[in-house]
Design a protein around this motif. Structure first.
Motif, short mmCIF file in Angstrom:
data_model
loop_
_atom_site.label_atom_id
_atom_site.label_comp_id
_atom_site.label_asym_id
_atom_site.label_seq_id
_atom_site.Cartn_x
_atom_site.Cartn_y
_atom_site.Cartn_z
N LEU A 178 26.34 -45.30 -40.86
CA LEU A 178 26.75 -46.02 -39.65
C LEU A 178 27.88 -47.00 -39.91
CD1 LEU A 178 26.13 -46.66 -36.62
CD2 LEU A 178 24.56 -48.43 -37.46
N VAL A 179 27.97 -47.54 -41.13
CA VAL A 179 28.95 -48.59 -41.41
C VAL A 179 30.38 -48.16 -41.08
CG1 VAL A 179 29.97 -50.02 -43.23
CG2 VAL A 179 27.49 -49.74 -43.12
N PRO A 180 30.88 -47.03 -41.61
CA PRO A 180 32.23 -46.63 -41.21
C PRO A 180 32.33 -46.28 -39.73
CG PRO A 180 31.19 -44.90 -42.50
CD PRO A 180 30.30 -46.10 -42.60
N ALA A 181 31.23 -45.77 -39.15
CA ALA A 181 31.25 -45.45 -37.73
C ALA A 181 31.38 -46.71 -36.88
CB ALA A 181 29.97 -44.70 -37.35
N LEU A 182 30.77 -47.81 -37.32
CA LEU A 182 30.89 -49.07 -36.59
C LEU A 182 32.32 -49.59 -36.62
CD1 LEU A 182 27.66 -51.05 -37.59
CD2 LEU A 182 28.18 -49.97 -35.40
N VAL A 183 33.01 -49.39 -37.74
CA VAL A 183 34.41 -49.79 -37.81
C VAL A 183 35.22 -49.03 -36.77
CG1 VAL A 183 36.46 -49.85 -39.26
CG2 VAL A 183 34.23 -50.40 -40.25
N TRP A 189 31.49 -60.99 -31.93
CA TRP A 189 31.45 -59.72 -32.65
C TRP A 189 30.90 -59.88 -34.07
CZ3 TRP A 189 35.52 -55.42 -31.68
CH2 TRP A 189 35.71 -55.26 -30.30
N LEU A 190 30.96 -61.09 -34.59
CA LEU A 190 30.43 -61.33 -35.94
C LEU A 190 28.92 -61.14 -36.01
CD1 LEU A 190 32.56 -64.47 -36.95
CD2 LEU A 190 32.91 -62.08 -37.65
N LEU A 191 28.27 -61.15 -34.85
CA LEU A 191 26.82 -60.95 -34.82
C LEU A 191 26.43 -59.48 -34.84
CD1 LEU A 191 25.60 -63.65 -32.24
CD2 LEU A 191 25.24 -63.64 -34.71
N LEU A 192 27.40 -58.58 -34.83
CA LEU A 192 27.09 -57.15 -34.79
C LEU A 192 26.19 -56.72 -35.96
CD1 LEU A 192 27.43 -54.43 -33.42
CD2 LEU A 192 29.55 -54.10 -34.73
N PRO A 193 26.45 -57.15 -37.21
CA PRO A 193 25.54 -56.75 -38.30
C PRO A 193 24.10 -57.17 -38.06
CG PRO A 193 27.57 -57.64 -39.20
CD PRO A 193 27.61 -57.92 -37.73
N LEU A 204 21.59 -55.33 -27.46
CA LEU A 204 22.04 -56.43 -28.33
C LEU A 204 23.50 -56.24 -28.72
CD1 LEU A 204 19.04 -57.07 -30.76
CD2 LEU A 204 19.44 -57.97 -28.47
N SER A 205 23.85 -55.02 -29.11
CA SER A 205 25.24 -54.76 -29.51
C SER A 205 26.18 -54.85 -28.31
CB SER A 205 25.35 -53.37 -30.15
OG SER A 205 24.63 -53.34 -31.37
N ARG A 206 25.73 -54.41 -27.15
CA ARG A 206 26.57 -54.49 -25.97
C ARG A 206 26.79 -55.93 -25.53
NH1 ARG A 206 23.66 -49.32 -23.17
NH2 ARG A 206 25.28 -47.75 -23.62
N GLN A 207 25.80 -56.76 -25.71
CA GLN A 207 25.95 -58.17 -25.33
C GLN A 207 27.09 -58.84 -26.08
OE1 GLN A 207 22.35 -60.51 -25.59
NE2 GLN A 207 21.12 -58.97 -24.53
N ILE A 208 27.23 -58.53 -27.37
CA ILE A 208 28.22 -59.23 -28.18
C ILE A 208 29.57 -58.52 -28.23
CG2 ILE A 208 26.51 -60.39 -29.61
CD1 ILE A 208 26.77 -58.25 -31.68
N ILE A 209 29.57 -57.19 -27.95
CA ILE A 209 30.83 -56.43 -28.02
C ILE A 209 31.53 -56.38 -26.67
CG2 ILE A 209 31.84 -54.16 -28.43
CD1 ILE A 209 31.07 -55.54 -30.98
N LEU A 210 30.78 -56.11 -25.62
CA LEU A 210 31.37 -55.93 -24.30
C LEU A 210 31.52 -57.27 -23.58
CD1 LEU A 210 29.36 -52.81 -23.09
CD2 LEU A 210 31.47 -52.88 -24.44
#
Length: 306
Positions: free
Chosen positions: A152-157, A181-185, A260-266
């Motif tokens: 997933l790591v390269p896919a997240l990039v 976005w720093l909270l994504l990990p 959770l990921s959508r909250q911090i990315i979008l």
């Protein structure tokens, strides 16, 4: 007089058993105590790590593009769903950028899907290893999830590069890059806990009933629509005036993992940062790992013997 040799033999056997236990040896085909099993898992942590990373490296080596498929597969999958649900059907009800919504959903849901399916059949896949070596079998589904996490790591990039580009599509608002976005990990690790718990449960069920593997594939198809991967499903069921159904769809573990990921990315007004959801998702993750681990341990002595 005839009972003396038997008594001596029994005493000698008990002494040997005590000596074996003192040196960490246990009978074959007997489930170890839970705390001993946990300590064994810790002792084999390096084995779990190297098995997971080696598998992640080896998965795509036979393909010409090798590890690039870890990025290409979710990217192409997202492109297909974006074309169908985002552009043709316009299933972005109430969203300012439905394409970015789909991109994040597809990348993260694929992590859940591959973690659970890989963890579910890993015992059958590694049956020779299970039958030939003694180690805690929970290492196998856990290592399967770690393998998918590594993939997933390269896919997240790639995902983080694609999301801002969706703002270039006419009719879709731009997505700014923020400090959130720093909270994504952190969001991904919480989702990984959820995946691990589900993978452990699925692994025991499939080990006992291999046909359940086929059911998992159908459940995944249901989950992709019921968890809001491709469109905000809660925005549609709100019209049904069933608040309990909205709550179930919004707070079930898979939906929370994606949210959770959508909250911090979008930058979506309908998906604000919600600390309560982070706590609930973390609680789900911890609870599923504990329940899944204990449930899997409950059949430890039967793996590879059925």
């Amino acid at each position: 007089m005839g009972a003396t040799p038997t008594s001596g033999a029994d005493t000698h056997s008990r002494e040997l058993e005590a000596l074996a236990r003192e040196h960490g040896l246990n009978p074959i085909g007997v489930r170890p105590r839970l705390w001993h099993y946990i300590s064994e898992m810790w002792r084999f942590r390096h084995f779990v790590y190297y098995m997971a990373t080696a598998r992640a490296y080896a998965e795509n080596q036979r393909n010409y593009l090798g590890q690039m498929w870890a990025v290409l597969t979710p990217t192409l999958t997202a492109a297909v769903y974006v074309a169908v649900f985002g552009l043709v059907l316009g299933a972005d009800r109430g969203l300012e950028n439905g394409v970015a919504f789909i991109v994040v959903g597809v990348f993260l849901f694929r992590f859940f899907q591959t973690s659970v399916t890989s963890g579910a059949h890993v015992l059958a896949e590694r049956l020779t290893l299970v039958r030939s070596l003694r180690f805690p079998r929970a290492a196998l589904p856990i290592s399967a999830v770690i393998t998918e996490l590594a993939n997933l790591v390269p896919a997240l990039v790639a995902m983080c590069l694609l999301v801002p580009l969706t703002g270039l599509i006419p009719g879709f608002d731009p997505v700014p890059i923020t400090w959130w976005w720093l909270l994504l990990p952190v969001a991904v690790l919480i989702f990984a806990l959820i995946n691990t718990g589900v993978a452990l449960i699925a692994a025991r069920i499939v080990a006992a009933t291999p046909d359940f593997m086929q059911i998992i594939h159908f459940l995944m198809r249901f989950a992709i629509y019921g968890s809001g991967v491709l469109f905000p499903v809660t925005h549609y069921v709100e019209d049904w005036d069933l608040p309990w159904l909205v709550a179930i769809l919004e707070y079930q573990p898979i939906a929370l993992g994606l949210d959770l990921s959508r909250q911090i990315i979008l930058d979506e007004p309908t998906i604000p940062i919600d600390p309560l959801k982070w706590l609930i998702a973390l609680g789900f993750g911890i609870a599923l790992v504990v329940v899944g681990f204990i449930y899997f341990w409950g059949a430890e002595e039967r793996y590879g013997r059925d």
